[in-house]
Design a protein around this motif. Structure first.
Motif, PDB file in Angstrom:
ATOM      1  N   ILE A 277       0.871  -1.176   0.000  1.00 51.63           N
ATOM      2  CA  ILE A 277       0.000   0.000   0.000  1.00 51.63           C
ATOM      3  C   ILE A 277       0.907   1.225   0.000  1.00 51.63           C
ATOM      4  O   ILE A 277       1.624   1.475   0.977  1.00 51.63           O
ATOM      5  CB  ILE A 277      -0.934   0.014   1.226  1.00 51.63           C
ATOM      6  N   LEU A 278       0.902   1.994  -1.089  1.00 51.94           N
ATOM      7  CA  LEU A 278       1.841   3.103  -1.282  1.00 51.94           C
ATOM      8  C   LEU A 278       1.106   4.435  -1.151  1.00 51.94           C
ATOM      9  O   LEU A 278       0.100   4.673  -1.831  1.00 51.94           O
ATOM     10  CB  LEU A 278       2.502   2.997  -2.654  1.00 51.94           C
ATOM     11  N   VAL A 279       1.622   5.297  -0.275  1.00 48.78           N
ATOM     12  CA  VAL A 279       1.144   6.677  -0.132  1.00 48.78           C
ATOM     13  C   VAL A 279       2.344   7.589  -0.305  1.00 48.78           C
ATOM     14  O   VAL A 279       3.246   7.594   0.544  1.00 48.78           O
ATOM     15  CB  VAL A 279       0.476   6.909   1.241  1.00 48.78           C
ATOM     16  N   GLU A 280       2.370   8.341  -1.394  1.00 45.41           N
ATOM     17  CA  GLU A 280       3.513   9.208  -1.689  1.00 45.41           C
ATOM     18  C   GLU A 280       3.248  10.631  -1.193  1.00 45.41           C
ATOM     19  O   GLU A 280       2.102  11.087  -1.103  1.00 45.41           O
ATOM     20  CB  GLU A 280       3.797   9.216  -3.192  1.00 45.41           C
ATOM     21  N   ASP A 281       4.355  11.334  -0.900  1.00 43.34           N
ATOM     22  CA  ASP A 281       4.317  12.746  -0.484  1.00 43.34           C
ATOM     23  C   ASP A 281       3.413  12.950   0.727  1.00 43.34           C
ATOM     24  O   ASP A 281       2.580  13.867   0.766  1.00 43.34           O
ATOM     25  CB  ASP A 281       3.865  13.640  -1.641  1.00 43.34           C
ATOM     26  N   LEU A 282       3.578  12.113   1.726  1.00 45.86           N
ATOM     27  CA  LEU A 282       2.733  12.213   2.918  1.00 45.86           C
ATOM     28  C   LEU A 282       2.931  13.541   3.623  1.00 45.86           C
ATOM     29  O   LEU A 282       1.973  14.113   4.157  1.00 45.86           O
ATOM     30  CB  LEU A 282       3.056  11.053   3.866  1.00 45.86           C
ATOM     31  N   ARG A 317       0.274  -7.340   4.468  1.00 48.92           N
ATOM     32  CA  ARG A 317       0.446  -6.148   3.653  1.00 48.92           C
ATOM     33  C   ARG A 317       1.651  -5.364   4.133  1.00 48.92           C
ATOM     34  O   ARG A 317       1.975  -5.372   5.322  1.00 48.92           O
ATOM     35  CB  ARG A 317      -0.802  -5.258   3.696  1.00 48.92           C
ATOM     36  N   VAL A 318       2.294  -4.689   3.212  1.00 45.00           N
ATOM     37  CA  VAL A 318       3.400  -3.789   3.523  1.00 45.00           C
ATOM     38  C   VAL A 318       2.950  -2.380   3.150  1.00 45.00           C
ATOM     39  O   VAL A 318       2.580  -2.122   2.001  1.00 45.00           O
ATOM     40  CB  VAL A 318       4.670  -4.166   2.735  1.00 45.00           C
ATOM     41  N   MET A 319       2.954  -1.482   4.123  1.00 44.36           N
ATOM     42  CA  MET A 319       2.533  -0.095   3.884  1.00 44.36           C
ATOM     43  C   MET A 319       3.777   0.780   3.774  1.00 44.36           C
ATOM     44  O   MET A 319       4.651   0.742   4.648  1.00 44.36           O
ATOM     45  CB  MET A 319       1.612   0.383   5.005  1.00 44.36           C
ATOM     46  N   VAL A 320       3.852   1.543   2.685  1.00 41.76           N
ATOM     47  CA  VAL A 320       5.021   2.379   2.410  1.00 41.76           C
ATOM     48  C   VAL A 320       4.553   3.818   2.251  1.00 41.76           C
ATOM     49  O   VAL A 320       3.648   4.107   1.458  1.00 41.76           O
ATOM     50  CB  VAL A 320       5.753   1.917   1.133  1.00 41.76           C
TER      51      VAL A 320
END
Length: 497
Positions: A277-282, A317-320
Motif C-alpha cells: 500500500i503506497l502513499v507518496e508525499d505524505l 500487507r506492507v505499507m510504504v
C-alpha cells in the motif's frame, strides 16, 4: 635402451591403485547398503495413501488442492531425477519451462524428517495424485505438509503471474490494475550496501513471519517511511520492494481521495493480501491539512488509515509512505505519525555520494573502475551533491562514451559545489570562497596569501562602507562637504573595476 624402474616406485603405484579401488568399493558398498535398507524399510513399514483427484465429484469442478500439489511437484528438485517427467512451457514468458510428473511414475520429497512419496495415476479420463507416507508420521506430518505445499504453490503462482499496479479511477473511486513491468531490483538500487542488506533481511523476515506475528497477537503487517529530497530513488525502491516480495502495488493518491470524498477505510479493505500500500508525499498532505476541524479530521483519517482498529482486516500487507523532507525537515510533521506501529522502519534517501555514484556507473555504464574515479571522489569530498536521478540521466545521455559521461557528472558536481557559489554584496564587489578557505574577490587570481587576502577583504569593506556613507550624506550635505553624487559614483565605479 632399457629403462630401469625402481621397485619401490612400482610398489607405491600398485599400492595406490589398490587403495583407490578399495575406497571405491567401500563407497559403493555403503551406497548399495543404504538402498537395500531403504527397500526393506519401504516394504516392511505400514504406509498410508491419500488420493488427490483432479476434479471433485460435485459439479465436476477442478480441485484446488490438485492444482497446488501439481505446481509444487513441478518445482521439486527430485523431479529432475525422476524416471519420467513431462516438459511444458507456461507461454507467459520466454524460456519459462517447468516439469510435470509422468503418468505412473513417482517422486520423493522430505518434510520434518519424514519421507513423502508422490505418484501420478491416470485412469477413467482423469488424473489423480497419490500421497503416501508412513502411518506413524501421519499425525505429525500430514497437515503441516499440506499447508507447506499450498504455501509454496501460492508463492510460485505469484512469481509466475507477476506484479500488478492498482490505481484509483472513476467515481467512488475504484481500483484498476495494469501489469507492473518496472525492471528495478534490490541489487540495482543505488544504496549503501549495509543498509540494503539490512532492509532486504527485514523484508524476507516479514515474508516468513506469519506464525511469529500471530503468536505475538499482532497484525501481520509492516510499515516503512522513505524520506529524502526528490530524485533520490524512493519510488524506484518501492518498485524493487514489490518485485522482491512479489506483492501487488496499490497507489493511494490522497489528493484524489480528498477531492472525491472517498473513504480511506473502504479503499484499504478493498485491497488484496500480499500487497504494498503506497502513499507518496505524505508530508505535503500533512502540512496541507488546513486549519480547524477540517484539518483535524483529515489528520485523524490518515492516522486511522495507518494504524486503526479496522486495519487488522488488512493482513499480509506492507505499507510504504514517502516524504520529500530531509531528516531535519520533519519538525512540522505530527509526532504521532512517526511513531513505531504506524511507521516501523525509517529509511533515509540522501543525495548521491561517491558510493552511490559507483553503483550507478556499474548499472548504467557497466563500469567497475575508471581512471576518472579519483577526480569524481575528490569533487564529492568537497561537499558537492546532486540527485541520483540527475546522475542517471547524464549517464543515459552519454552511455556511448563512459568517459564523457563521467566528465559530465564532474561538471554537474562542480556546478553544485559550495566552493563555486559566489556571494555578492550589493553591486560594489563580488566575493567567492577559494580552495584554501579564504574569501577573495571574484576577479582575484589568488596570488595573495591567506593573510593578504584577509587584509584586502577588510580594506574593501572599509572602503565600501565609506563610499556608501558618503553617497547617503551627499544627498543632504553635498554643498557643505563639497562632494557631489557624481563623484561618489566615479569612486564606486573605480572600486568595481
Amino acid at each position: 635402451m632399457e629403462v630401469n624402474i625402481p621397485i619401490s616406485l612400482l610398489a607405491a603405484v600398485v599400492g595406490g591403485l589398490l587403495f583407490v579401488r578399495l575406497l571405491l568399493s567401500i563407497k559403493s558398498l555403503i551406497f548399495w547398503s543404504r538402498r537395500w535398507l531403504r527397500w526393506v524399510e519401504d516394504h516392511t513399514q505400514a504406509y498410508q495413501s491419500f488420493e488427490i483427484p483432479q476434479r471433485t465429484e460435485i459439479g465436476e469442478e477442478g480441485n484446488p488442492l490438485y492444482c497446488r500439489a501439481a505446481a509444487y511437484l513441478a518445482a521439486l528438485p527430485s523431479l529432475e531425477d525422476s524416471d519420467s517427467a513431462m516438459l511444458f512451457s507456461s507461454g507467459r514468458k520466454p524460456n519459462d519451462f517447468f516439469l510435470m510428473l509422468g503418468s505412473g511414475h513417482s517422486a520423493v520429497d522430505s518434510f520434518l524428517g519424514a519421507r513423502v512419496f508422490w505418484t501420478n495415476v491416470s485412469g477413467d479420463g482423469a488424473s489423480r495424485l497419490v500421497l503416501r507416507l508412513r502411518r506413524q508420521d501421519r499425525t505429525r506430518v500430514l497437515r503441516p505438509y499440506l499447508q507447506h505445499v499450498e504455501s509454496v504453490a501460492d508463492d510460485l503462482e505469484l512469481r509466475r503471474r507477476g506484479v500488478r499496479l492498482y490505481t484509483l479511477f472513476g467515481e467512488g473511486p475504484r481500483w484498476r490494475s495494469t501489469a507492473f513491468t518496472h525492471p528495478a531490483t534490490i541489487e540495482t538500487v543505488a544504496m549503501d550496501a549495509d543498509l540494503k542488506s539490512r532492509v532486504r533481511a527485514d523484508l524476507e523476515s516479514f515474508l516468513k513471519g506469519r506464525a511469529y506475528y500471530h503468536r505475538l497477537g499482532r497484525v501481520w503487517r509492516r510499515s516503512y517511511l522513505l524520506y529524502g529530497p526528490p530524485g533520490t530513488g524512493k519510488s524506484t525502491f518501492v518498485a524493487a520492494m514489490a518485485k522482491l516480495l512479489c506483492y501487488d502495488i496499490y497507489d493511494v493518491d490522497l489528493s484524489r481521495v480528498y477531492a472525491d470524498g472517498a473513504d480511506l477505510k473502504a479503499l484499504l479493505l478493498s485491497t488484496t493480501p500480499r500487497s504494498v500500500i503506497l502513499v507518496e508525499d505524505l508530508d505535503l498532505h500533512l502540512k496541507g491539512n488546513g486549519v480547524g476541524e477540517e484539518g483535524e479530521s483529515r489528520l485523524t483519517r490518515i492516522l486511522n488509515f495507518m494504524d486503526g482498529v479496522f486495519s487488522c482486516c488488512g493482513e499480509e500487507r506492507v505499507m510504504v509512505f514517502t516524504m520529500n523532507s530531509e531528516a531535519g525537515g520533519m519538525e512540522g510533521v505530527e509526532p504521532a505519525v512517526l511513531r513505531p506501529g504506524r511507521l516501523d522502519v525509517h529509511i533515509h534517501f540522501p543525495l548521491c555520494n561517491f558510493t552511490a555514484f559507483k553503483t550507478l556507473a556499474s548499472s548504467y555504464l557497466g563500469l567497475k573502475d575508471h581512471k576518472l574515479y579519483p577526480q569524481v571522489e575528490e569533487v564529492f569530498q568537497s561537499g558537492a551533491r546532486i540527485s541520483p536521478a540527475e546522475v542517471g540521466e547524464i549517464m543515459i545521455t552519454n552511455r556511448a562514451s563512459p568517459s564523457r559521461a563521467i566528465k559530465s557528472v564532474i561538471n554537474a558536481l562542480q556546478h553544485h559545489a559550495p566552493s563555486t557559489a559566489a556571494v555578492r554584496f550589493g553591486t560594489a564587489c563580488s566575493l567567492r570562497l577559494s580552495d584554501d578557505g579564504t574569501w577573495r574577490r571574484a576577479d582575484d587570481s589568488g596570488s595573495d596569501s591567506a593573510n593578504g587576502g584577509a587584509m584586502g577583504l577588510g580594506k574593501e569593506f572599509k572602503k565600501l562602507y565609506g563610499l556608501i556613507k558618503m553617497r547617503n550624506g551627499s544627498k543632504k550635505e553635498g554643498a557643505v562637504t563639497g562632494t557631489t553624487p557624481s563623484q561618489v559614483d566615479k569612486e564606486h565605479s573605480s572600486l568595481k573595476n
